[in-house]
Scaffold this motif. Sequence first.
Motif, mmCIF file in Angstrom:
data_model
loop_
_atom_site.group_PDB
_atom_site.id
_atom_site.type_symbol
_atom_site.label_atom_id
_atom_site.label_comp_id
_atom_site.label_asym_id
_atom_site.label_seq_id
_atom_site.Cartn_x
_atom_site.Cartn_y
_atom_site.Cartn_z
ATOM 1 N N THR A 125 0.834 -1.200 0.000
ATOM 2 C CA THR A 125 0.000 0.000 0.000
ATOM 3 C C THR A 125 0.869 1.251 0.000
ATOM 4 O OG1 THR A 125 -0.129 0.248 2.418
ATOM 5 C CG2 THR A 125 -1.692 -1.271 1.385
ATOM 6 N N ASP A 179 0.144 5.360 0.798
ATOM 7 C CA ASP A 179 -0.818 6.356 1.273
ATOM 8 C C ASP A 179 -0.142 7.725 1.343
ATOM 9 O OD1 ASP A 179 -2.270 4.069 1.697
ATOM 10 O OD2 ASP A 179 -2.038 4.077 3.878
ATOM 11 N N ASP A 218 -3.444 0.501 -3.534
ATOM 12 C CA ASP A 218 -3.217 -0.830 -2.973
ATOM 13 C C ASP A 218 -3.040 -1.857 -4.080
ATOM 14 O OD1 ASP A 218 -3.650 0.356 -0.554
ATOM 15 O OD2 ASP A 218 -5.618 -0.535 -0.202
ATOM 16 N N ALA A 246 -6.317 -1.484 -6.460
ATOM 17 C CA ALA A 246 -7.327 -0.493 -6.072
ATOM 18 C C ALA A 246 -6.697 0.843 -5.734
ATOM 19 C CB ALA A 246 -8.127 -1.004 -4.880
ATOM 20 N N GLY A 287 -8.124 4.907 -4.024
ATOM 21 C CA GLY A 287 -9.260 5.575 -3.418
ATOM 22 C C GLY A 287 -8.836 6.614 -2.401
ATOM 23 N N TYR A 330 -9.766 8.112 1.832
ATOM 24 C CA TYR A 330 -10.413 7.916 3.135
ATOM 25 C C TYR A 330 -10.281 9.200 3.934
ATOM 26 C CZ TYR A 330 -11.253 6.460 7.934
ATOM 27 O OH TYR A 330 -11.743 6.379 9.219
ATOM 28 N N SER A 362 -15.247 6.700 2.972
ATOM 29 C CA SER A 362 -14.210 6.186 2.088
ATOM 30 C C SER A 362 -14.781 5.892 0.704
ATOM 31 C CB SER A 362 -13.581 4.913 2.669
ATOM 32 O OG SER A 362 -14.512 3.850 2.678
ATOM 33 N N LYS A 404 -13.484 3.733 -2.851
ATOM 34 C CA LYS A 404 -12.471 2.782 -3.328
ATOM 35 C C LYS A 404 -12.888 2.229 -4.682
ATOM 36 C CE LYS A 404 -10.365 -1.679 -2.143
ATOM 37 N NZ LYS A 404 -10.339 -2.772 -1.131
ATOM 38 N N GLN A 424 -11.792 -0.660 -7.437
ATOM 39 C CA GLN A 424 -10.982 -1.829 -7.767
ATOM 40 C C GLN A 424 -10.990 -1.976 -9.281
ATOM 41 O OE1 GLN A 424 -9.245 -4.970 -8.916
ATOM 42 N NE2 GLN A 424 -11.454 -5.316 -9.093
#
Length: 240
Positions: free
Chosen positions: A27, A29, A59, A77, A79, A81, A102, A104, A106
């Motif tokens: 991941t 972020d 991710d 994925a 997205g 949050y 959130s 997301k 995929q």
Amino acid sequence: GLPVSYEMFTPQYEDADAVTSTFVDVTFDIGYDDNNVDIKKLSPWAKFEEGIFGYAFFDYRVVETYYDTDSETKPLAMGVYGQYSYDSDNYVKNSMIKAFMSLKYQMAEEAVRFYQWEYTMGYMGKYFDFSIGASYAQDINEQFNVTASVTGTSSMLDDENGNSINVLDILTKVNYYPLPEINVFGGFGVLTHLKEKDSVPDYKLYFGAVYTFDFLEMKKNPGKKKTEAEDTEEETEEDW
């Protein structure tokens, strides 16, 4: 990040065998955070928060063994949050309210996802998840803490019928601390599928206990005791 998770699940059918799942993700972020965390009030729960926390994420799943079967195509994925935590002490003593959301997406076309009510053989394709919810926490006294949360999730599937899976998840939990290091907890949850036809909700009762080893405190105490011992020794020599 490199989160790793493992689970064992036994279906509630006669003579059913347990199945296992293993996941390893990579991941990335990036976001904004002015959130104060691990705020202590009365109880040792000490997980109150105050402020804003948000990030965008990417991710990629490098290992996916779903119910003892390896996936050929792994999810990919991206997205966002975000959450806002408010110290509601002015309204209810020793309490906190949190709102979160959130999004997301995929994007791997042949990745498989399993849903509880639909697609028992697994859904293959892209999907878009949208979740929104709120949680509440309060210290009752120095030994009891309660938490509760409500989360709604809509999974919009990229299939020929344009189906969506809509779920409402409600959780409550009580933490009891007979000693600061020991947390005995119990809770109740309801997970229901929101659709036109009648659906049977899943009800969950759970309980457990946690013992926390505070290695930092263990490291501090010997030094503190040693200092106290040296001070006592110096005082004794001066008195002599």
